[in-house]
Design an enzyme around this catalytic site. Structure first.
Site, short mmCIF file in Angstrom:
data_model
loop_
_atom_site.label_atom_id
_atom_site.label_comp_id
_atom_site.label_asym_id
_atom_site.label_seq_id
_atom_site.Cartn_x
_atom_site.Cartn_y
_atom_site.Cartn_z
N CYS A 91 49.22 130.11 41.26
CA CYS A 91 49.57 131.84 41.93
C CYS A 91 48.84 132.37 42.22
O CYS A 91 48.40 132.36 43.43
CB CYS A 91 49.72 132.14 40.19
SG CYS A 91 50.06 134.02 40.01
N HIS A 182 54.16 129.57 37.70
CA HIS A 182 53.46 128.88 36.66
C HIS A 182 53.98 127.53 36.74
O HIS A 182 55.03 127.61 35.45
CB HIS A 182 52.40 129.29 35.96
CG HIS A 182 51.72 130.55 36.09
ND1 HIS A 182 50.24 129.74 36.37
CD2 HIS A 182 52.00 131.75 36.28
CE1 HIS A 182 49.64 130.66 36.49
NE2 HIS A 182 50.15 131.95 36.83
N GLU A 184 53.65 124.74 34.96
CA GLU A 184 52.70 124.27 34.69
C GLU A 184 52.75 123.97 32.90
O GLU A 184 52.87 123.48 32.20
CB GLU A 184 50.97 124.39 34.27
CG GLU A 184 49.81 126.01 34.06
CD GLU A 184 50.45 126.72 35.11
OE1 GLU A 184 49.51 127.06 34.74
OE2 GLU A 184 51.46 126.33 36.68
#
Length: 526
Positions: A91, A182, A184
């Protein structure tokens, strides 16, 4: 392999995560650890120093609430892009990499992408070999307004989305990768695998960081730090302090003395379990202080939750300090500090600044008594501490124990705390937890407990009228305790627990179940 070699191996086979202030940076470290690779999080303005110390095999640049095009927004050290190692920008991390390497990023306050999105894979890459194929569509999680408009030299797009023409980009020659989404977070289903591909296939790390290696490394570090000195450790009966004590004892043996302050506010049989495990099973020198009378005397007439907490915390420190002075000669204080307690957070209000989260289980005791801290768990997350406990051979009853607040039952008894009310609650709580364990649900629940309310209701038992207390049951699921959902017990289960409590616990004639999630409620009642 020698202990020192293991320590060198862990440091050299690591990933450096540069934090630009994202709320989910810790999740990046979690995903890297899950891939069997050691990682550290550092704020951007200390990243170069950390790079020299770790000499990592790869770098991950986190997201951020900042805008790359805003004056004073954070940057990555320029030296990172000349280091010849792989870089993975997430990002803001993608945007700052592109900006610093000559690309173009534009601000967008109108139509960013937020929430679930889908990317189309348009080119192959070693980053997702055997995971994604050209032509496939995959779900990801976006959270951005700004976006990359022009790529730096050497980069090409390998996936696109409706709102991001450069959703995933690569400079395969330099092994630089950037993504607008993202990976994660759990809302990107293949995100963990994508990060694992980066650390294994791109960075070339074996992924063999284990708790067995960590254990041996920490034993060596503790011995080196402590030498011939003496260590004291405050035991609460919780997972963190228990694992700390067992690990330190394995390293230095009788140089460790544990102090267990029993405030009389623990669960049924818990104090006896702590004494038995540490004194009898492990042979650890243990000072057991029965301070129930002192705590209950101080709590007499106190009904305000914050006043309860402050009194209990202050009294615990006073007693611990008294006992530490009696022991005498202690050079070190061992604490169960965890990684989330010490990760440095970054604020951009009024310019970049670093705030270090402090964590002192016994207040200012180390400074007042001129002791140095031993914090062997400070690189671990909570579930990793449990893994270490298993590696140390600790009983499941300690390793898998639900979180328990420092003030103990005092904040599960709204209103005045008395010995009688503690005893009633202990019995009800024990029945509840026994039924949860019997149903095989204990490890599926983050936290479960009973609360004794300052409310009395009319009941009928036998042919007689009763006027007794109400017990509330609480059970939640969570990953970190920051948010929580109620556990959806079957009605039959709750009815059985309620029947047992009113039949077996004198002083309770009504049982309720708390259906409140967090937020708006907190997990504990006080």
């Amino acid at each position: 392999m020698s202990v020192s070699s293991i320590a060198d191996k862990i440091v050299s086979e690591s990933i450096l995560i540069v934090d630009f202030g994202s709320q989910v940076t810790q999740l990046i470290a979690r995903r890297v650890r899950e891939a069997g690779v050691y990682s550290e999080i550092v704020p951007f303005n200390r990243a170069e120093e950390a790079f020299q110390r770790l000499q990592p095999k790869g770098i991950i640049l986190s997201g951020s609430p900042a805008s790359v095009v805003a004056e004073g927004s954070p940057r990555a050290p320029e030296s990172f892009f000349q280091a010849g190692i792989p870089i993975f920008g997430i990002c803001y991390g993608q945007q700052v990499m592109c900006h610093q390497l000559g690309g173009k990023v534009t601000a967008n306050d109108v139509d960013g992408e937020f929430g679930r999105a889908f990317i189309d894979v348009i080119a192959p890459s070693p980053l997702f070999e055997n995971l994604w194929k050209v032509g496939e569509k995959h779900q990801v999680w976006m959270s951005h307004a700004d976006r990359v408009e022009a790529l730096p030299e050497g980069f090409k797009p390998i996936a696109v989305s409706d709102g991001a023409p450069f959703a995933l980009i690569a400079d395969e020659k330099r092994r630089f990768y950037g993504m607008q989404f993202h990976p994660e977070v759990v809302h990107t289903p293949d995100g963990g695998k994508l990060i694992a591909h980066f650390v294994h296939d791109i960075c070339g790390l074996a992924g063999d960081w284990t708790m067995a290696e960590f254990r041996q490394t920490k034993i060596a570090e503790i011995r080196k730090q402590v030498g011939d000195g003496r260590v004291i450790c405050g035991l609460s009966g919780g997972v963190d302090s228990s694992v700390t004590a067992v690990l330190v004892h394995e390293a230095i043996g009788d140089q460790l003395t544990c102090v267990f302050v029993d405030h009389g506010l623990m669960r049924q049989g818990e104090a006896e379990q702590v004494v038995s495990l540490f004194r009898e099973h492990y042979g650890i020198k243990l000072v057991h202080v029965n301070a129930e009378d002192r705590f209950l005397a101080g709590l007499k007439g106190v009904t305000d939750p914050e006043t309860k907490r402050k009194f209990i915390g202050k009294t615990f420190i006073e007693i611990f300090e008294e006992e530490a002075k009696k022991i005498g000669g202690a050079d070190f204080l061992a604490q169960g500090t965890l990684y989330p307690d010490v990760i440095e957070s970054v604020s951009f209000l009024g310019g970049p600044s670093v705030t270090i989260k402090s964590h002192h289980n016994v207040g200012g005791l180390p400074e007042r008594m001129n002791m140095k801290l031993v914090e062997p768990l400070r690189e671990l997350f909570k579930d990793e501490v449990r893994d270490l406990g298993r590696e140390l051979g600790m009983p499941d009853v300690f390793v898998d124990r639900h979180p328990f607040p420092g003030p103990g039952l005092a904040i599960r008894i709204p209103g005045e705390v008395t010995k009688e009310r503690c005893d009633i609650l202990r019995k009800a709580d024990a029945v509840y937890l026994e039924e949860i364990r019997n149903a095989g649900l204990y490890n599926a629940i983050w936290q479960a407990f009973a609360v004794l309310l300052p409310v009395r209701t009319v009941g009928v038992m036998g042919d007689g009228r009763t006027y007794d207390s109400v017990c509330a049951l609480r059970a939640v699921t969570s990953t970190d305790g920051m948010t929580a959902e109620i556990y959806p017990f079957q009605p039959e289960f709750l009815a059985n627990v309620a029947t047992r409590i009113v039949n077996e616990v004198r002083g309770i004639n009504r049982v309720t179940y708390d259906f409140t999630s967090k937020p708006p409620g907190t997990i504990e009642w006080e």
